[in-house]
Design a protein around this motif. Structure first.
Motif, short mmCIF file in Angstrom:
data_model
loop_
_atom_site.label_atom_id
_atom_site.label_comp_id
_atom_site.label_asym_id
_atom_site.label_seq_id
_atom_site.Cartn_x
_atom_site.Cartn_y
_atom_site.Cartn_z
N CYS A 51 0.86 -1.19 0.00
CA CYS A 51 0.00 0.00 0.00
C CYS A 51 0.90 1.23 0.00
O CYS A 51 1.77 1.38 0.87
CB CYS A 51 -0.89 -0.04 1.24
SG CYS A 51 -2.04 1.33 1.35
N GLY A 79 1.32 5.50 -0.21
CA GLY A 79 0.81 6.87 -0.17
C GLY A 79 1.81 7.84 -0.75
O GLY A 79 1.44 8.80 -1.44
N VAL A 124 1.79 8.40 -4.61
CA VAL A 124 0.71 9.30 -5.06
C VAL A 124 1.07 10.75 -4.78
O VAL A 124 0.83 11.63 -5.62
CB VAL A 124 -0.61 8.90 -4.37
CG1 VAL A 124 -1.65 10.01 -4.51
CG2 VAL A 124 -1.14 7.60 -4.96
N ARG A 125 1.67 11.01 -3.62
CA ARG A 125 2.09 12.38 -3.31
C ARG A 125 3.10 12.89 -4.33
O ARG A 125 3.03 14.04 -4.77
CB ARG A 125 2.68 12.45 -1.90
CG ARG A 125 1.69 12.22 -0.78
CD ARG A 125 2.28 12.65 0.56
NE ARG A 125 1.42 12.26 1.67
CZ ARG A 125 1.63 11.22 2.46
NH1 ARG A 125 2.71 10.46 2.26
NH2 ARG A 125 0.82 10.93 3.45
N TYR A 166 -4.63 6.84 -2.73
CA TYR A 166 -3.43 6.03 -2.57
C TYR A 166 -3.38 5.01 -3.70
O TYR A 166 -4.28 4.97 -4.56
CB TYR A 166 -3.41 5.33 -1.21
CG TYR A 166 -4.39 4.19 -1.02
CD1 TYR A 166 -3.97 2.87 -1.03
CD2 TYR A 166 -5.75 4.43 -0.81
CE1 TYR A 166 -4.86 1.82 -0.84
CE2 TYR A 166 -6.65 3.40 -0.61
CZ TYR A 166 -6.19 2.09 -0.63
OH TYR A 166 -7.09 1.06 -0.44
N CYS A 167 -2.33 4.24 -3.73
CA CYS A 167 -2.23 3.19 -4.74
C CYS A 167 -1.68 1.92 -4.11
O CYS A 167 -1.14 1.93 -2.99
CB CYS A 167 -1.38 3.63 -5.93
SG CYS A 167 0.34 3.98 -5.55
#
Length: 208
Positions: free
Chosen positions: A152, A154, A157-158, A183-184
């Motif tokens: 997972c 975050g 994505v940021r 998120y991805c």
């Protein structure tokens, strides 16, 4: 034994995601589910092996069958299963943040995974992030039951959001108006077997 459990787990999850699939109900499904949840690890090193579309479809079917508030499915999902496209996104981000690529063995900004699932939440529903989390957990557990690792993410994505050069790829994901990329999840066949990290059981308190 683990291989046997993985086969049983895959059958169990497929049945849960697709009612038309039948399994031997004498199997203790609680043990199977527990084994999947307790054995899953976050994977950050992957084999150069593609995940078939049929396998991805089965995993994502389990994802969208997760619990969700008011049956709204307050999320949107986009899947990139193209290494060349992942490499293009990575190159765009690195043009703005070159230090990200200095890690030894670096391949891409998604912990080197060959497949990435992007999950966006519906801003109009205040609990949509919960739905997105439930969706993602189902995806990761289903993947694990099929021998596929996940992580997972975050930060990835940021980086995409903060990179002007990655803006065309953000648009290419094509999320509807009112949805935010949250998120991805990196997916791929594991190339490592990490140990479990300790958990703090004191985080759980019974209130009398």
């Amino acid at each position: 034994m683990k291989k046997i459990l993985a086969l049983i787990a895959a059958a169990t999850l497929m049945s849960a995601c697709n009612p038309s699939v039948s399994i031997d109900m004498t199997i203790d499904k609680s043990d199977v589910a527990t084994d999947i949840m307790m054995s899953r690890r976050s994977i950050r090193h992957y084999q150069d092996k593609a995940i078939s579309r049929d396998t991805l479809d089965a995993i994502l079917q389990c994802g969208i069958n997760a619990p969700n508030g008011r049956g709204m499915q307050a999320y949107e999902v986009r899947v990139i299963n193209s290494v060349s496209l992942i490499d293009s996104i990575t190159a765009a981000v690195l043009s703005d943040m070159p230090d990200l690529g200095k890690k030894p063995g670096f391949k891409n900004i998604f912990v080197d995974a060959p497949c990435v699932v992007f999950i966006a939440c519906d801003r109009s529903y205040d609990l949509s992030q919960v739905d997105c989390g439930l969706l993602g957990e189902n995806i990761m557990l289903s993947a694990w039951s099929k021998g596929i690792g996940s992580c997972c993410l975050g930060s990835s994505v940021r980086w995409m959001k903060d990179s002007p050069s990655a803006a065309p790829y953000m648009q290419r994901l094509g999320f509807s108006e009112g949805y935010d990329l949250l998120y991805c999840i990196a997916l791929g066949y594991p190339d490592e077997t990490p140990d479990a990290k300790p958990r703090n059981a004191q985080k759980v308190v019974y209130v009398e």
